[in-house]
Design an enzyme around this catalytic site. Structure first.
Site, mmCIF file in Angstrom:
data_model
loop_
_atom_site.group_PDB
_atom_site.id
_atom_site.type_symbol
_atom_site.label_atom_id
_atom_site.label_comp_id
_atom_site.label_asym_id
_atom_site.label_seq_id
_atom_site.Cartn_x
_atom_site.Cartn_y
_atom_site.Cartn_z
ATOM 1 N N ASP A 1 15.609 3.445 23.067
ATOM 2 C CA ASP A 1 15.177 2.070 23.311
ATOM 3 C C ASP A 1 16.161 1.182 23.933
ATOM 4 O O ASP A 1 17.260 1.338 24.078
ATOM 5 C CB ASP A 1 14.617 1.433 21.957
ATOM 6 C CG ASP A 1 13.416 2.328 21.725
ATOM 7 O OD1 ASP A 1 12.484 2.898 22.374
ATOM 8 O OD2 ASP A 1 12.977 2.423 20.321
ATOM 9 N N TYR B 1 21.510 10.232 14.719
ATOM 10 C CA TYR B 1 21.731 8.916 15.026
ATOM 11 C C TYR B 1 22.586 8.189 13.835
ATOM 12 O O TYR B 1 22.904 8.719 12.846
ATOM 13 C CB TYR B 1 20.410 8.000 14.802
ATOM 14 C CG TYR B 1 19.581 8.354 15.934
ATOM 15 C CD1 TYR B 1 19.571 7.339 16.955
ATOM 16 C CD2 TYR B 1 18.746 9.371 15.993
ATOM 17 C CE1 TYR B 1 18.867 7.281 18.007
ATOM 18 C CE2 TYR B 1 17.840 9.423 17.210
ATOM 19 C CZ TYR B 1 17.856 8.420 18.107
ATOM 20 O OH TYR B 1 17.122 8.401 19.448
#
Length: 257
Positions: free
Chosen positions: A53, A111
């Protein structure tokens, strides 16, 4: 046609995300494709392992692309990187078979979320660190996070805009560690839902401040209700560390298992 796999690093601060969305603004995908097209002297379309994003960074995003032009890996690396802004770099290039797919060949994705835990906001590296002024109990956050391990329905941690067909994902590893004033949360799963990591972090922060007990995380998971979970954490501290692939693809060690 020859298929190539690339390892790409980028600072997501100035981009609206990975995916090219028409004329809405700069994307990592469009920026990379333009640079590759200049080297190939033809249009190039890249496919990534995991879309990020706006504001999310990539440590080793893996992409693949096809080209009728044959270039040695060094030419793709240096030729492309010199045509990219300073916020994007190609780290490695590996010729691969047409069966390789950056997204579907991956067996896991990782992540890392980092935040500064002190009274004063960061001035240095602020684009790579989130910030929480209230004292956090990293050990409580770590214990609570273990309740998310395994294959579960993560509806409580998916965004309303998530387009995935279902919410079942396998969370393979998660840890919360403190390094002086920095809290680091590392997560690995077979795949992630939209905003899944940031929503998990937002709920763990509520445990860390003492606003919610550790058991609350298990209750959220079982309840499958996004409205009951914590707020979505800032994108600023999130880095897509990269995907993992079976050794048969002969990719660099950092993305191979």
């Amino acid at each position: 046609m020859m298929r190539y796999a690339l390892g790409v690093e980028y600072d997501g601060s100035e981009f609206l995300g990975w995916q090219q969305l028409g004329e809405m603004g700069p994307s990592v995908q469009a920026t990379l494709q333009q640079a590759l097209a200049s080297v190939a002297d033809a249009s190039v379309r890249v496919v990534c392992a995991g879309r990020t994003d706006a504001g999310v960074h990539g440590q080793c995003q893996v992409v693949h692309f096809d080209s009728a032009v044959t270039r040695p890996p060094r030419a793709w690396i240096l030729g492309t990187t010199t045509r990219l802004p300073s916020s994007v770099a190609v780290r490695w290039c590996v010729p691969t078979s047409e069966d390789f797919h950056a997204r579907f060949s991956a067996c896991a994705r990782r992540y890392r979320y980092r935040l500064l835990n002190r009274q004063v906001r960061p001035a240095l590296q602020h684009q790579f660190l989130s910030w929480e002024r209230h004292p956090l109990d990293a050990q409580a956050m770590h214990v609570a996070a273990q309740m998310l391990l395994g294959e579960n329905d993560f509806s409580a941690f998916r965004s309303a805009q998530c387009q995935a067909l279902h919410a079942r994902r396998e969370l393979q590893a998660i840890s919360v560690r403190r390094y002086a004033e920095v809290i680091e949360i590392c997560v690995q799963a077979n795949a992630f839902l939209h905003h899944m990591v940031r929503n998990i972090v937002g709920s763990l922060l509520m445990v860390g401040t003492g606003e919610r007990p550790m058991e609350w995380i298990a209750e959220l998971l079982a309840g499958r209700d996004r409205t009951m979970a914590g707020p979505t954490a800032s994108a600023r501290g999130l880095v897509f560390v990269g995907p993992l692939y079976p050794a048969k693809w002969h990719l660099p060690m950092e993305v191979s298992v």
